[in-house]
Design a protein around this motif. Structure first.
Motif, PDB file in Angstrom:
ATOM      1  N   GLU A  65      -7.955 -15.834  -1.151  1.00 23.61           N
ATOM      2  CA  GLU A  65      -8.392 -14.725  -0.305  1.00 23.61           C
ATOM      3  C   GLU A  65      -7.578 -14.685   0.991  1.00 23.61           C
ATOM      4  OE1 GLU A  65     -10.959 -11.368   0.397  1.00 23.61           O
ATOM      5  OE2 GLU A  65     -10.452 -12.526  -1.388  1.00 23.61           O
ATOM      6  N   PHE A 119       1.433 -10.579   3.145  1.00 20.20           N
ATOM      7  CA  PHE A 119       0.189  -9.943   2.709  1.00 20.20           C
ATOM      8  C   PHE A 119      -0.727  -9.878   3.924  1.00 20.20           C
ATOM      9  CE2 PHE A 119       1.788 -11.943  -1.183  1.00 20.20           C
ATOM     10  CZ  PHE A 119       1.602 -10.948  -2.133  1.00 20.20           C
ATOM     11  N   SER A 120      -0.978  -8.698   4.430  1.00 18.33           N
ATOM     12  CA  SER A 120      -1.722  -8.577   5.681  1.00 18.33           C
ATOM     13  C   SER A 120      -2.494  -7.269   5.707  1.00 18.33           C
ATOM     14  CB  SER A 120      -0.750  -8.623   6.864  1.00 18.33           C
ATOM     15  OG  SER A 120      -1.358  -8.167   8.050  1.00 18.33           O
ATOM     16  N   ASP A 121      -3.794  -7.356   5.918  1.00 22.27           N
ATOM     17  CA  ASP A 121      -4.598  -6.143   6.036  1.00 22.27           C
ATOM     18  C   ASP A 121      -4.153  -5.302   7.225  1.00 22.27           C
ATOM     19  OD1 ASP A 121      -6.011  -6.983   3.849  1.00 22.27           O
ATOM     20  OD2 ASP A 121      -7.788  -7.624   4.954  1.00 22.27           O
ATOM     21  N   LEU A 157      -3.967 -13.446   0.512  1.00 18.62           N
ATOM     22  CA  LEU A 157      -3.785 -12.019   0.234  1.00 18.62           C
ATOM     23  C   LEU A 157      -4.115 -11.102   1.402  1.00 18.62           C
ATOM     24  CD1 LEU A 157      -5.258 -11.830  -3.385  1.00 18.62           C
ATOM     25  CD2 LEU A 157      -2.853 -11.757  -2.703  1.00 18.62           C
ATOM     26  N   HIS A 158      -4.708 -11.649   2.470  1.00 11.76           N
ATOM     27  CA  HIS A 158      -5.187 -10.758   3.533  1.00 11.76           C
ATOM     28  C   HIS A 158      -4.827 -11.167   4.960  1.00 11.76           C
ATOM     29  CE1 HIS A 158      -7.584  -8.405   0.702  1.00 11.76           C
ATOM     30  NE2 HIS A 158      -7.952  -9.545   0.155  1.00 11.76           N
ATOM     31  N   THR A 159      -4.450 -12.420   5.204  1.00 13.67           N
ATOM     32  CA  THR A 159      -4.399 -12.876   6.598  1.00 13.67           C
ATOM     33  C   THR A 159      -3.040 -13.420   7.040  1.00 13.67           C
ATOM     34  OG1 THR A 159      -5.142 -15.126   6.056  1.00 13.67           O
ATOM     35  CG2 THR A 159      -6.846 -13.473   6.464  1.00 13.67           C
ATOM     36  N   ASP A 206      -0.968  -3.459   6.350  1.00 16.62           N
ATOM     37  CA  ASP A 206      -1.255  -2.399   5.368  1.00 16.62           C
ATOM     38  C   ASP A 206      -1.492  -1.047   6.030  1.00 16.62           C
ATOM     39  OD1 ASP A 206      -1.046  -4.213   3.317  1.00 16.62           O
ATOM     40  OD2 ASP A 206      -3.204  -4.416   3.002  1.00 16.62           O
ATOM     41  N   THR A 214       0.809  -1.221   0.000  1.00 16.51           N
ATOM     42  CA  THR A 214       0.000   0.000   0.000  1.00 16.51           C
ATOM     43  C   THR A 214       0.844   1.273   0.000  1.00 16.51           C
ATOM     44  OG1 THR A 214      -0.141  -0.021   2.414  1.00 16.51           O
ATOM     45  CG2 THR A 214      -1.890  -1.156   1.191  1.00 16.51           C
TER      46      THR A 214
END
Length: 283
Positions: A217, A254-256, A220-222, A259, A16
């Motif tokens: 999913e 990859f981690s929200d 890409l996020h957890t 980010d 990001t």
């Protein structure tokens, strides 16, 4: 215990941030280099920096650059049903990627297979990978092949089969610990890979996804920082670090949650957790 030849910040950990912020995070982590996708490099180039400015900004910080993701070595560059974002991320020819290598003096190429399972014959993949290695060899840089459980080279066995059959001196393997955990984590196979083949590491922790989960999913996020999840990174690192030599290593988280961090905080977190996991001194 063998230490990596180079510490790399992979784009997923700083996805990001702007290019200059990514360089800041890399420097804050005390890493040697930054790996970005073709799309990210082009965004930085087209932001007004140009290729010369992109390279100078990295050089000024003493940071090398690598190319994260080459898909054009295979005849299919994106999976079926790919949306616009996925096409923008992956749909680049080998020629386009090599232009970036030449313009930015990139240090390596990461080959990935972004097509559906069982849609490309293995013989075709071996030829395509060998051709990519040949093109990189003229530039004196390595090519590392990564496997991902949800696409066309799904596990270490499939990736090793391609690398072993291609027989190229500048070829190696990229082992992403998250993907390894979700594709069977065959430690015996990993331990048996020819010592002459470079094994590189992308480090990420997290949890073992339950059966039936949307693995893309979750991927890409957890993910979590190395050492902050429940995956068995220690066993993987124990095997890899017993090798005669270890290639590059670095986080791909990859981690929200990550980010939301600033460049400085992200760099500190990634640098400290990576060094703890690898058992090497801080910067």
């Amino acid at each position: 215990m063998t230490t990596p030849t180079e510490l790399i910040m992979w784009e997923g950990s700083v996805r990001t941030l702007t290019y200059r912020e990514q360089l800041e995070a890399t420097a804050e982590a005390g890493f040697d280099s930054l790996a970005l996708t073709p799309a990210a490099f082009l965004t930085a180039i087209n932001s007004g920096l140009g290729a010369t400015g992109v390279k100078k900004a990295a050089d000024d910080r003493g940071i090398g650059l690598h190319l994260d993701t080459v898909t054009g070595w295979a005849p299919i560059r994106v999976p079926s049903g790919a949306d616009d974002a996925l096409v923008a991320r992956f749909d680049f020819t080998v020629e386009q990627c090599l232009e970036l290598v030449d313009a930015l003096d990139l240090r390596s190429l990461l080959a990935v297979a972004v097509f559906d399972h069982d849609t490309v014959p293995t013989d075709t993949l071996v030829r395509g990978f060998a051709d990519l290695c040949d093109a990189a060899l003229t530039r004196e840089i390595p090519v590392n092949l990564e496997f991902m459980p949800f696409w066309g080279v799904p596990d270490l066995a499939a990736a090793w089969n391609i690398v072993e059959r291609a027989q190229k001196p500048n070829s190696g393997l990229m082992l992403d610990t998250w993907h390894f955990a979700h594709s069977g984590q065959d430690l015996a196979l990993l331990a048996g890979i020819d010592e002459d083949v470079t094994v590189n590491l992308q480090l990420a922790d997290g949890f073992q996804a339950p059966d039936g989960a949307d693995l893309v999913e979750l991927t890409l996020h957890t993910r979590d920082l190395p050492g902050q999840g429940s995956l068995d990174l220690e066993s993987v690192l124990e095997v890899v670090q017993k090798r005669r030599s270890v290639g590059t290593a670095g986080p791909e988280v990859f981690s929200d949650r990550l980010d939301t961090e600033s460049a400085q905080n992200a760099g500190r977190l990634l640098g400290a957790s990576t060094r703890r996991a690898l058992g090497i001194d801080g910067n």
